[in-house]
Design a protein around this motif. Structure first.
Motif, PDB file in Angstrom:
ATOM      1  N   LYS A 236     -66.726  -3.391 -46.445  1.00  0.00           N
ATOM      2  CA  LYS A 236     -67.567  -4.136 -47.384  1.00  0.00           C
ATOM      3  C   LYS A 236     -66.748  -5.032 -48.311  1.00  0.00           C
ATOM      4  O   LYS A 236     -67.248  -6.050 -48.798  1.00  0.00           O
ATOM      5  N   VAL A 253     -75.745  -8.733 -35.189  1.00  0.00           N
ATOM      6  CA  VAL A 253     -75.592  -9.474 -36.450  1.00  0.00           C
ATOM      7  C   VAL A 253     -76.482  -8.868 -37.527  1.00  0.00           C
ATOM      8  O   VAL A 253     -76.046  -8.648 -38.668  1.00  0.00           O
ATOM      9  N   ALA A 254     -77.722  -8.579 -37.175  1.00  0.00           N
ATOM     10  CA  ALA A 254     -78.658  -7.998 -38.143  1.00  0.00           C
ATOM     11  C   ALA A 254     -78.184  -6.629 -38.608  1.00  0.00           C
ATOM     12  O   ALA A 254     -78.283  -6.300 -39.801  1.00  0.00           O
ATOM     13  N   LYS A 257     -75.297  -7.070 -41.083  1.00  0.00           N
ATOM     14  CA  LYS A 257     -75.780  -7.616 -42.352  1.00  0.00           C
ATOM     15  C   LYS A 257     -76.546  -6.561 -43.141  1.00  0.00           C
ATOM     16  O   LYS A 257     -76.410  -6.472 -44.365  1.00  0.00           O
ATOM     17  N   ASN A 258     -77.349  -5.774 -42.439  1.00  0.00           N
ATOM     18  CA  ASN A 258     -78.105  -4.698 -43.104  1.00  0.00           C
ATOM     19  C   ASN A 258     -77.176  -3.629 -43.664  1.00  0.00           C
ATOM     20  O   ASN A 258     -77.554  -2.886 -44.576  1.00  0.00           O
ATOM     21  N   HIS A 262     -70.207  -8.803 -44.972  1.00  0.00           N
ATOM     22  CA  HIS A 262     -70.175 -10.263 -44.980  1.00  0.00           C
ATOM     23  C   HIS A 262     -69.092 -10.722 -44.016  1.00  0.00           C
ATOM     24  O   HIS A 262     -67.950 -10.243 -44.079  1.00  0.00           O
ATOM     25  N   HIS A 265     -69.241 -15.453 -38.052  1.00  0.00           N
ATOM     26  CA  HIS A 265     -69.659 -15.111 -36.692  1.00  0.00           C
ATOM     27  C   HIS A 265     -69.300 -16.229 -35.728  1.00  0.00           C
ATOM     28  O   HIS A 265     -69.765 -17.361 -35.871  1.00  0.00           O
TER      29      HIS A 265
END
Length: 334
Positions: A236, A253-254, A257-258, A262, A265
């Motif tokens: 993180k 990717v989702a 991100k969840n 950060h 890509h």
């Protein structure tokens, strides 16, 4: 791009007619399929890529590997070799393809081979004396020269085959009526908030008498490389680059991100063969996270790369699915 695909609608109609005719010739016996006297399970789809065939194949291997010899025969898409190749300790992803090599790396006790001619592949396995008790045909639903005893059809939750159309307008590479050959349908990549209501909506759309099961992709909380691992929680506060050469990276990717991460890509085409220039660019990155499929192609070229393992997790019908598999295989026991 969408406009172009719809402009190619006439091509889709012609392609669909050709595929329909080919299937008709197989159904009527004009083209011959070969049957075998041992259990063969075909895992595939009728659309192009991204339905989760490899993690599903790994899941099925796990169901039998402790009690039987298990093998996987694949085409070996985009491999740098021809004909039949049997994986061994000298094998690389370039020789047999990224997905077969991934399976061989995870299950070295399994027999993993590639051959675009599945009949020849099976004959060669038998000739070499390594024909397994259970053989999985990876990505073989539409390959009809071999008649499997059990057909598993995968379709993704967000792009069910019933909502799709033939290539190039849509992503179907086979006609929808071929679902009749499936022994079961697995709806893959279901969302985390999957509910009974959503299940019933899918079942209504599919409108099939075939057994339907529901699964999702399970991601690890840890990324790995040889002799080293990192927890996602520890990333993180670090910058990293996500590198993907898969059909549908949006799910990964989702997930990242969840998880509050950060990252940059870099997305490449499915089964992408990385050039020397691209590898050199990736070497300049501080840290790279990628899929296991991409990792097996890049691990010998990069020191700054880790992979995130995934697996198939059933969210509805797992017990019935496993029973159906074992029931099929047990019919071949003497």
């Amino acid at each position: 791009m969408k406009i172009l695909r719809w402009l190619l609608f006439p091509v889709s109609v012609i392609y669909g007619y050709i595929v329909w005719t080919r299937n008709l010739f197989y159904d009527k016996g004009v083209f011959q399929s070969k049957s075998y006297n041992f259990p063969i399970i075909a895992i595939g789809n009728i659309s192009v890529g991204g339905t989760g065939k490899t993690p599903m194949t790994a899941y099925v291997i796990k169901q039998f590997i402790k009690e039987r010899t298990v093998g996987v025969l694949s085409r070996g898409y985009k491999r740098q070799s021809e004909g039949f190749v049997l994986a061994d300790e000298h094998t690389t992803a370039a020789i047999i393809g990224d997905e077969p090599f991934q399976l061989y790396s995870d299950f070295p006790e399994a027999t993993v081979a590639v051959d675009a001619n599945r009949q020849n592949g099976i004959a060669t396995l038998e000739k070499l004396g390594v024909l397994p008790e259970v053989l999985l045909l990876d990505d073989a639903f539409q390959h009809r020269k071999v008649k499997a005893g059990f057909y598993m059809l995968l379709t993704t939750y967000n792009q069910l085959y019933v909502d799709d159309f033939m290539l190039p307008t849509g992503n179907l590479r086979d006609t929808k009526n071929q679902v009749k050959r499936a022994d079961c349908i697995v709806v893959t990549k279901c969302p985390d908030d999957f509910s009974e209501e959503k299940k019933q909506q899918v079942l209504k759309k599919l409108a099939t008498v075939k057994p339907v099961y529901f699964s999702k992709i399970g991601y690890s909380n840890t990324v790995y490389k040889v002799k080293e691992q990192l927890e996602l929680e520890d990333l993180k506060e670090r910058s990293f680059t996500l590198v993907t050469g898969i059909a549908k990276p949006a799910y990964l990717v989702a997930y990242l991100k969840n998880a509050g991460l950060h990252f940059e890509h870099l997305s490449y085409s499915d089964h992408h063969n990385f050039t020397d220039q691209e590898v050199q660019t990736l070497r300049s990155k501080e840290l790279i996270i990628t899929t296991q499929k991409d990792y097996v192609r890049l691990q010998d070229k990069l020191d700054n790369i880790f992979y995130l393992p995934i697996e198939t997790l059933f969210i509805d019908g797992e017990q019935a699915f496993v029973f159906q598999l074992h029931d099929f295989v047990s019919k071949w026991d003497n």
